[in-house]
Design a protein around this motif. Structure first.
Motif, PDB file in Angstrom:
ATOM      1  N   LYS A 283      28.643 112.726  40.758  1.00 37.14           N
ATOM      2  CA  LYS A 283      29.338 113.965  41.116  1.00 37.14           C
ATOM      3  C   LYS A 283      28.453 115.202  40.957  1.00 37.14           C
ATOM      4  O   LYS A 283      28.895 116.322  41.226  1.00 37.14           O
ATOM      5  N   GLY A 284      27.224 115.001  40.537  1.00 40.59           N
ATOM      6  CA  GLY A 284      26.285 116.119  40.424  1.00 40.59           C
ATOM      7  C   GLY A 284      26.484 116.995  39.205  1.00 40.59           C
ATOM      8  O   GLY A 284      25.963 118.118  39.151  1.00 40.59           O
ATOM      9  N   HIS A 285      27.217 116.483  38.204  1.00 37.05           N
ATOM     10  CA  HIS A 285      27.493 117.308  37.027  1.00 37.05           C
ATOM     11  C   HIS A 285      26.244 117.599  36.213  1.00 37.05           C
ATOM     12  O   HIS A 285      26.140 118.662  35.594  1.00 37.05           O
ATOM     13  N   ILE A 286      25.304 116.661  36.187  1.00 35.26           N
ATOM     14  CA  ILE A 286      24.072 116.875  35.420  1.00 35.26           C
ATOM     15  C   ILE A 286      23.300 118.060  36.002  1.00 35.26           C
ATOM     16  O   ILE A 286      22.830 118.946  35.273  1.00 35.26           O
ATOM     17  N   LYS A 287      23.208 118.083  37.326  1.00 35.12           N
ATOM     18  CA  LYS A 287      22.456 119.160  37.988  1.00 35.12           C
ATOM     19  C   LYS A 287      23.172 120.497  37.887  1.00 35.12           C
ATOM     20  O   LYS A 287      22.544 121.527  37.620  1.00 35.12           O
ATOM     21  N   SER A 350      33.210 122.101  32.011  1.00 36.33           N
ATOM     22  CA  SER A 350      32.977 120.781  31.430  1.00 36.33           C
ATOM     23  C   SER A 350      34.251 119.939  31.460  1.00 36.33           C
ATOM     24  O   SER A 350      34.206 118.743  31.785  1.00 36.33           O
ATOM     25  N   ARG A 351      35.393 120.548  31.130  1.00 40.66           N
ATOM     26  CA  ARG A 351      36.656 119.793  31.161  1.00 40.66           C
ATOM     27  C   ARG A 351      36.982 119.336  32.582  1.00 40.66           C
ATOM     28  O   ARG A 351      37.460 118.216  32.801  1.00 40.66           O
ATOM     29  N   LYS A 352      36.709 120.205  33.546  1.00 37.42           N
ATOM     30  CA  LYS A 352      36.910 119.848  34.955  1.00 37.42           C
ATOM     31  C   LYS A 352      36.022 118.662  35.333  1.00 37.42           C
ATOM     32  O   LYS A 352      36.467 117.718  36.010  1.00 37.42           O
ATOM     33  N   ASN A 353      34.770 118.702  34.889  1.00 43.90           N
ATOM     34  CA  ASN A 353      33.834 117.615  35.173  1.00 43.90           C
ATOM     35  C   ASN A 353      34.281 116.299  34.535  1.00 43.90           C
ATOM     36  O   ASN A 353      34.102 115.221  35.116  1.00 43.90           O
ATOM     37  N   GLU A 354      34.847 116.382  33.335  1.00 47.51           N
ATOM     38  CA  GLU A 354      35.328 115.175  32.662  1.00 47.51           C
ATOM     39  C   GLU A 354      36.463 114.527  33.444  1.00 47.51           C
ATOM     40  O   GLU A 354      36.526 113.298  33.576  1.00 47.51           O
ATOM     41  N   PHE A 355      37.367 115.342  33.960  1.00 49.40           N
ATOM     42  CA  PHE A 355      38.450 114.807  34.787  1.00 49.40           C
ATOM     43  C   PHE A 355      37.885 114.118  36.034  1.00 49.40           C
ATOM     44  O   PHE A 355      38.350 113.055  36.438  1.00 49.40           O
ATOM     45  N   TYR A 396      37.234 123.251  23.433  1.00 50.34           N
ATOM     46  CA  TYR A 396      37.124 121.878  23.926  1.00 50.34           C
ATOM     47  C   TYR A 396      36.249 121.768  25.167  1.00 50.34           C
ATOM     48  O   TYR A 396      36.524 122.398  26.179  1.00 50.34           O
ATOM     49  N   SER A 397      35.214 120.942  25.078  1.00 45.10           N
ATOM     50  CA  SER A 397      34.389 120.642  26.258  1.00 45.10           C
ATOM     51  C   SER A 397      34.949 119.433  27.008  1.00 45.10           C
ATOM     52  O   SER A 397      34.558 119.178  28.145  1.00 45.10           O
ATOM     53  N   HIS A 398      35.852 118.673  26.357  1.00 46.27           N
ATOM     54  CA  HIS A 398      36.535 117.538  26.981  1.00 46.27           C
ATOM     55  C   HIS A 398      38.041 117.804  26.974  1.00 46.27           C
ATOM     56  O   HIS A 398      38.550 118.419  26.030  1.00 46.27           O
ATOM     57  N   PRO A 399      38.757 117.347  27.984  1.00 44.30           N
ATOM     58  CA  PRO A 399      40.211 117.525  27.973  1.00 44.30           C
ATOM     59  C   PRO A 399      40.820 116.766  26.802  1.00 44.30           C
ATOM     60  O   PRO A 399      40.276 115.742  26.367  1.00 44.30           O
ATOM     61  N   PRO A 400      41.956 117.219  26.276  1.00 48.34           N
ATOM     62  CA  PRO A 400      42.632 116.478  25.212  1.00 48.34           C
ATOM     63  C   PRO A 400      43.000 115.073  25.683  1.00 48.34           C
ATOM     64  O   PRO A 400      43.193 114.834  26.881  1.00 48.34           O
ATOM     65  N   LEU A 401      43.118 114.167  24.740  1.00 50.31           N
ATOM     66  CA  LEU A 401      43.371 112.761  25.044  1.00 50.31           C
ATOM     67  C   LEU A 401      44.590 112.575  25.940  1.00 50.31           C
ATOM     68  O   LEU A 401      44.519 111.854  26.955  1.00 50.31           O
ATOM     69  N   LEU A 402      45.706 113.190  25.592  1.00 50.17           N
ATOM     70  CA  LEU A 402      46.953 112.957  26.335  1.00 50.17           C
ATOM     71  C   LEU A 402      46.839 113.423  27.783  1.00 50.17           C
ATOM     72  O   LEU A 402      47.423 112.814  28.692  1.00 50.17           O
ATOM     73  N   LYS A 403      46.104 114.501  28.020  1.00 50.84           N
ATOM     74  CA  LYS A 403      45.908 115.000  29.389  1.00 50.84           C
ATOM     75  C   LYS A 403      45.097 113.997  30.204  1.00 50.84           C
ATOM     76  O   LYS A 403      45.368 113.771  31.394  1.00 50.84           O
TER      77      LYS A 403
END
Length: 409
Positions: A283-287, A350-355, A396-403
């Motif tokens: 998804k190009g998140h690294i770049k 970052s949260r968007k990228n995790e999703f 939070y750089s990651h979404p919460p678990l439940l989300k």
């Protein structure tokens, strides 16, 4: 602005940052979670939920003490002009601006780290140990400290020396040249961190031949991802917590799995975790993350160039004359509100990228084993399953678990 106004502004910013952070922490730690979510039944029970809350409260109480200590020290250093006093004292012995600044920062860095050492030790060998996470020894703890010092001296010292030389030679125009240097350094760090820096602290071994490697390789080929470098890291050397990460570009891209991750998860869950990491790359998140970091660094350096020769800023910290090192310290304090806003934006991205990486794993492999892996990880690490929305928004750089589970399941 005159020096007194700047001094009070710095004190206001430092105080606001501390109070704001502690308020957000307070809201989060006091958020009630009494019922176990339906999708965590079988993974989380009442005893484990209570233990998680105790762990969160323990970390909160500890951070309240350590952060208050740090805040009080910083506040007093500013109020009594001790940053400037130390500069004047060093000038008696050091005439070269370059040597003066490097020595100043070296002593400040070592002094700050020594003050935080008891807190780091307590967190590792008391808190993390009490909850069964710490696997490190006292010897490893202090060897890590020494290695960290050496890396800071070699890498940090080289970069700081170059920055100072550019400032002294080019004046305010230093920023765009050092921006190029910083961008190159960030690229090289991403390419070579796993191969050069990480082995100084942890042992990396290629994933052994067998069913797991064959399954991982087969999946990677199915999504058009060339994967030759899969390593296992001895994370259990320091902690029982598990993780995985991705680094590098092109032929130097690597996937690293903690040995604790392999021990705690099924083969299907491990492939799902790997699919998530590959999703970041595809998804190009690294770049995009690299580009965002470079742009952020450029903004910081440009604004720094506007303050770097400010005599009132140096005098606000207690100096009798302009000092580049004092202006860098003062700038970091003045810039902190902007840094917080940028950090919130980066966390949102970052949260968007995790999703998106979760969705990639779900569509190219399966969402259920990834959900299962996330549940196991969260429960075993006593993570906060229902954090306060404000805390999530800021930290939070990651979404919460439940989300994440909502979308995966």
């Amino acid at each position: 602005m005159d020096q007194e106004t700047i001094k009070y502004l710095i004190l206001l910013i430092v105080s606001f940052n501390f109070i704001f952070e502690k308020l957000i922490d307070y809201l989060n730690v006091n958020r009630k979670t009494t019922e176990i979510p339906a999708n965590l039944i079988g993974y989380l029970d009442g005893a484990k939920l209570k233990e998680s809350k105790v762990y969160q409260r323990t970390k909160y109480n500890f951070s309240l003490v350590s952060d208050t200590f740090s805040f009080v020290i910083t506040f007093l250093l500013i109020v009594f002009g001790l940053f400037g006093w130390f500069d004047e004292w060093l000038r008696q012995y050091l005439q070269s601006p370059m040597v003066l600044t490097l020595t100043y920062f070296a002593i400040i860095f070592i002094g700050s780290d020594l003050l935080s050492l008891p807190f780091d030790y307590y967190q590792t060998f008391k808190i993390e140990n009490d909850f069964g996470f710490n696997k490190s020894t006292v010897k490893t703890f202090f060897i890590d400290k020494v290695k960290g010092y050496l890396l800071s001296i070699i890498i940090g010292g080289a970069l700081l020396s170059l920055l100072l030389w550019l400032i002294l030679e080019l004046g305010q125009d230093f920023w765009w040249i050092f921006w190029i240097v910083a961008a190159l350094f960030m690229l090289l760090a991403n390419l070579f961190y796993t191969g050069l820096i990480l082995p100084l602290f942890n042992k990396l071994t290629p994933l052994e031949e067998g069913e797991l490697k064959e399954t991982i390789t087969s999946y990677a080929q199915s999504v058009g991802f060339s994967l030759k470098n899969v390593f296992v890291m001895d994370g259990s050397k320091r902690s029982s917590k598990a993780n995985a990460f991705f680094s590098g570009f092109g032929k130097r891209k690597k996937v690293v799995l903690y040995d604790t991750l392999i021990d705690q998860h099924s083969q299907e869950e491990l492939v799902a975790v790997l699919a998530h990491e590959i999703g970041h790359y595809k998804k190009g998140h690294i770049k995009t993350g690299m580009v965002a970091g470079v742009l952020q660094t450029g903004l910081l350096l440009y604004i720094l160039s506007l303050f770097i020769f400010s005599e009132p800023l140096s005098m606000a910290l207690g100096a009798n004359q302009m000092a580049i090192h004092l202006n860098i310290i003062g700038f970091t304090m003045l810039f902190s509100p902007i840094s917080m806003i940028i950090g919130i934006g980066m966390n949102y991205l970052s949260r968007k990228n995790e999703f998106e990486a979760d969705h990639f794993a779900k569509t190219t492999f399966s969402g259920l084993p990834l959900a299962s892996a996330l549940k196991t990880l969260s429960v075993k690490t006593l993570s906060d399953i229902d954090p306060h929305p404000a805390y999530v928004f800021i930290h939070y750089s990651h979404p919460p678990l439940l989300k994440r589970l909502e979308r995966l399941e």
